[in-house]
Design an enzyme around this catalytic site. Structure first.
Site, PDB file in Angstrom:
ATOM      1  N   GLU A  77     -54.664  21.371 -17.431  1.00 35.44           N
ATOM      2  CA  GLU A  77     -53.851  21.014 -18.603  1.00 35.44           C
ATOM      3  C   GLU A  77     -54.521  19.885 -19.403  1.00 35.44           C
ATOM      4  O   GLU A  77     -54.608  19.929 -20.640  1.00 35.44           O
ATOM      5  CB  GLU A  77     -52.466  20.575 -18.104  1.00 35.44           C
ATOM      6  CG  GLU A  77     -51.615  19.842 -19.099  1.00 35.44           C
ATOM      7  CD  GLU A  77     -50.612  20.737 -19.797  1.00 35.44           C
ATOM      8  OE1 GLU A  77     -49.975  21.540 -19.100  1.00 35.44           O
ATOM      9  OE2 GLU A  77     -50.473  20.612 -21.019  1.00 35.44           O
ATOM     10  N   HIS A  80     -57.642  20.846 -21.444  1.00 34.46           N
ATOM     11  CA  HIS A  80     -57.223  21.506 -22.694  1.00 34.46           C
ATOM     12  C   HIS A  80     -56.809  20.460 -23.732  1.00 34.46           C
ATOM     13  O   HIS A  80     -57.189  20.530 -24.902  1.00 34.46           O
ATOM     14  CB  HIS A  80     -56.067  22.475 -22.389  1.00 34.46           C
ATOM     15  CG  HIS A  80     -55.408  23.063 -23.599  1.00 34.46           C
ATOM     16  ND1 HIS A  80     -56.086  23.793 -24.540  1.00 34.46           N
ATOM     17  CD2 HIS A  80     -54.122  23.027 -24.021  1.00 34.46           C
ATOM     18  CE1 HIS A  80     -55.253  24.196 -25.492  1.00 34.46           C
ATOM     19  NE2 HIS A  80     -54.054  23.732 -25.216  1.00 34.46           N
ATOM     20  N   HIS A 142     -47.163  28.409 -30.300  1.00 32.43           N
ATOM     21  CA  HIS A 142     -48.349  27.579 -30.025  1.00 32.43           C
ATOM     22  C   HIS A 142     -49.610  28.450 -29.978  1.00 32.43           C
ATOM     23  O   HIS A 142     -50.658  28.092 -30.525  1.00 32.43           O
ATOM     24  CB  HIS A 142     -48.133  26.852 -28.692  1.00 32.43           C
ATOM     25  CG  HIS A 142     -49.117  25.762 -28.414  1.00 32.43           C
ATOM     26  ND1 HIS A 142     -49.523  24.844 -29.350  1.00 32.43           N
ATOM     27  CD2 HIS A 142     -49.799  25.426 -27.280  1.00 32.43           C
ATOM     28  CE1 HIS A 142     -50.395  24.008 -28.822  1.00 32.43           C
ATOM     29  NE2 HIS A 142     -50.588  24.347 -27.566  1.00 32.43           N
ATOM     30  N   HIS A 250     -45.575  45.980 -26.819  1.00 34.40           N
ATOM     31  CA  HIS A 250     -46.987  45.607 -27.029  1.00 34.40           C
ATOM     32  C   HIS A 250     -47.901  46.829 -26.946  1.00 34.40           C
ATOM     33  O   HIS A 250     -48.859  46.960 -27.711  1.00 34.40           O
ATOM     34  CB  HIS A 250     -47.376  44.546 -26.001  1.00 34.40           C
ATOM     35  CG  HIS A 250     -48.755  43.975 -26.199  1.00 34.40           C
ATOM     36  ND1 HIS A 250     -49.143  43.341 -27.346  1.00 34.40           N
ATOM     37  CD2 HIS A 250     -49.845  43.940 -25.373  1.00 34.40           C
ATOM     38  CE1 HIS A 250     -50.399  42.929 -27.230  1.00 34.40           C
ATOM     39  NE2 HIS A 250     -50.854  43.285 -26.044  1.00 34.40           N
TER      40      HIS A 250
END
Ligand code: HEM
Length: 345
Positions: A77, A80, A142, A250
């Protein structure tokens, strides 16, 4: 009068490549379930990095007793976040540079400023991803914001590169390219929705699902965009029928997008833009193959991240196609390209 230099182009290109890396690191964070590796933001358990000392880890436990520290996930995390921070700085310098050169003829100003706004918004979405505990709406937004940042930086690089062909594409082709771009963005949003709702393995066979062409689905709950199931979304909260609906959505989206992009590739080929057509067909084939591999191989991390990369690259191909079909060259370049055949590569 200030004009853009190779440095401007170099900076924009470096930012584009960094944005691609940040998007990939974001995908890796999400797909390795490390999105809550640090329960706070922008620090990690109140530290600048992941606490490694015994004392630091004891403090972390005291501060967030409900979120036990997993060092590896915390680092995923934080890496990033560090790269995203660096990207923010690069975008800031692009905006400052654009403001300094705002007197120059035809130089992009709104684009770098919009990018700066987008990066600030992305930082906020990064924070909400953590504080709202992976709420799918925020996670998908995001992801879309990351793809948008990458695409706008690529567009800026194209504009600063000075390599612009004169626009002479028929209106029908331009419209087709625009529609393809819009549908691709929708398909990417659907992909983000699959991922953030943990619906990747809702169907493990293909082309059928649970051995049926149309299994039990619940589209109303699968696409209930204001749902607030919680409090923690790690691993997903929807039931099987809702996840199946998302997964099938999808797949069907991929079918429509693939047909449209193929039609676009054929039209580009016929218009003489053969290299662009081939690039588009190749990127599409790669992305569909990776999607199918995701399902058949039961979502190995490497394939899932590669599918994210494939989506990002396919989007850049569409940005390039639209740019080539629409770009109007500044006066100096129009003169340079004056003798060129309208659509030749
Ligand atoms: C033009 C075609 C396609 C595009 C642009 C696309 C795009 C995406 C994107 C952006 C994601 C989110 C990845 C992430 O979370 O980082 C995704 C997820 C996914 N896609 Fe696709 N996709 C396409 C075709 C397909 C096809 C044909 C299949 C399979 C039949 C497929 C199966 C999946 C699955 C299973 C996931 C969830 C992966 C996960 O949870 O990690 N996709 N897709």
């Amino acid at each position: 009068m200030a004009t853009p230099t190779r440095t401007d182009f170099g900076l924009a290109l470096a930012a584009t490549l960094l944005a691609l890396l940040v998007v990939l690191l974001g995908a890796y964070t999400r797909l390795s379930h490390a999105g809550l590796g640090c329960p706070d933001w922008p620090g990690c358990y109140g530290f600048l990095g992941v606490p490694m000392s015994e004392h630091g880890q004891a403090l972390a436990e005291e501060r967030f007793p409900e979120a036990p520290l997993e060092v590896a996930k915390g680092w995923i995390e934080m890496v990033h976040r560090y790269f995203a921070g660096l990207l923010g700085l690069l975008v800031l310098s692009l905006a400052v540079q654009a403001l300094r050169r705002r007197v120059a003829d035809g130089q992009p100003l709104r684009l770098p400023l919009a990018l700066l706004g987008l990066v600030v918004l992305q930082a906020a979405f990064g924070m909400w991803t953590v504080t709202l505990k992976l709420w799918p709406q925020v996670v998908t937004a995001h992801l879309l914001g990351g793809f948008a940042t990458l695409s706008l930086l690529f567009l800026l690089s194209l504009r600063l590169s000075g390599r612009v062909a004169p626009a002479a594409a028929p209106r029908g082709l331009r419209r087709l390219a625009g529609a393809a771009l819009a549908l691709l963005v929708a398909q990417i949003a659907l992909g983000g929705w699959v991922s953030s709702n943990y619906a990747a393995l809702a169907c493990v066979d293909l082309p059928t699902c649970h051995g049926q062409w149309w299994p039990d689905t619940d589209f109303a709950n699968g696409f209930h965009l204001t749902q607030q199931i919680g409090p923690n979304y790690l691993g997903g909260q929807l039931d099987s029928a809702a996840r199946t609906a998302i997964h099938l959505g999808h797949r069907l989206g991929a079918l429509v997008v693939a047909l449209l992009l193929l039609a676009l590739a054929v039209r580009l080929w016929r218009a003489g833009l053969t290299r662009l057509a081939a690039l588009l067909a190749l990127a599409l084939a790669g992305q569909v193959s990776l999607g199918i591999a995701n399902v058949l191989l039961h979502l190995p991390l490497g394939v899932a991240v590669a599918h994210n990369l494939g989506g990002a690259l396919l989007l850049q191909v569409l940005v390039l196609v639209n740019y080539r079909l629409r770009a109007v060259a500044p006066a100096t370049q129009r003169a340079r390209y004056a003798g060129a055949a309208p659509l030749a590569e």
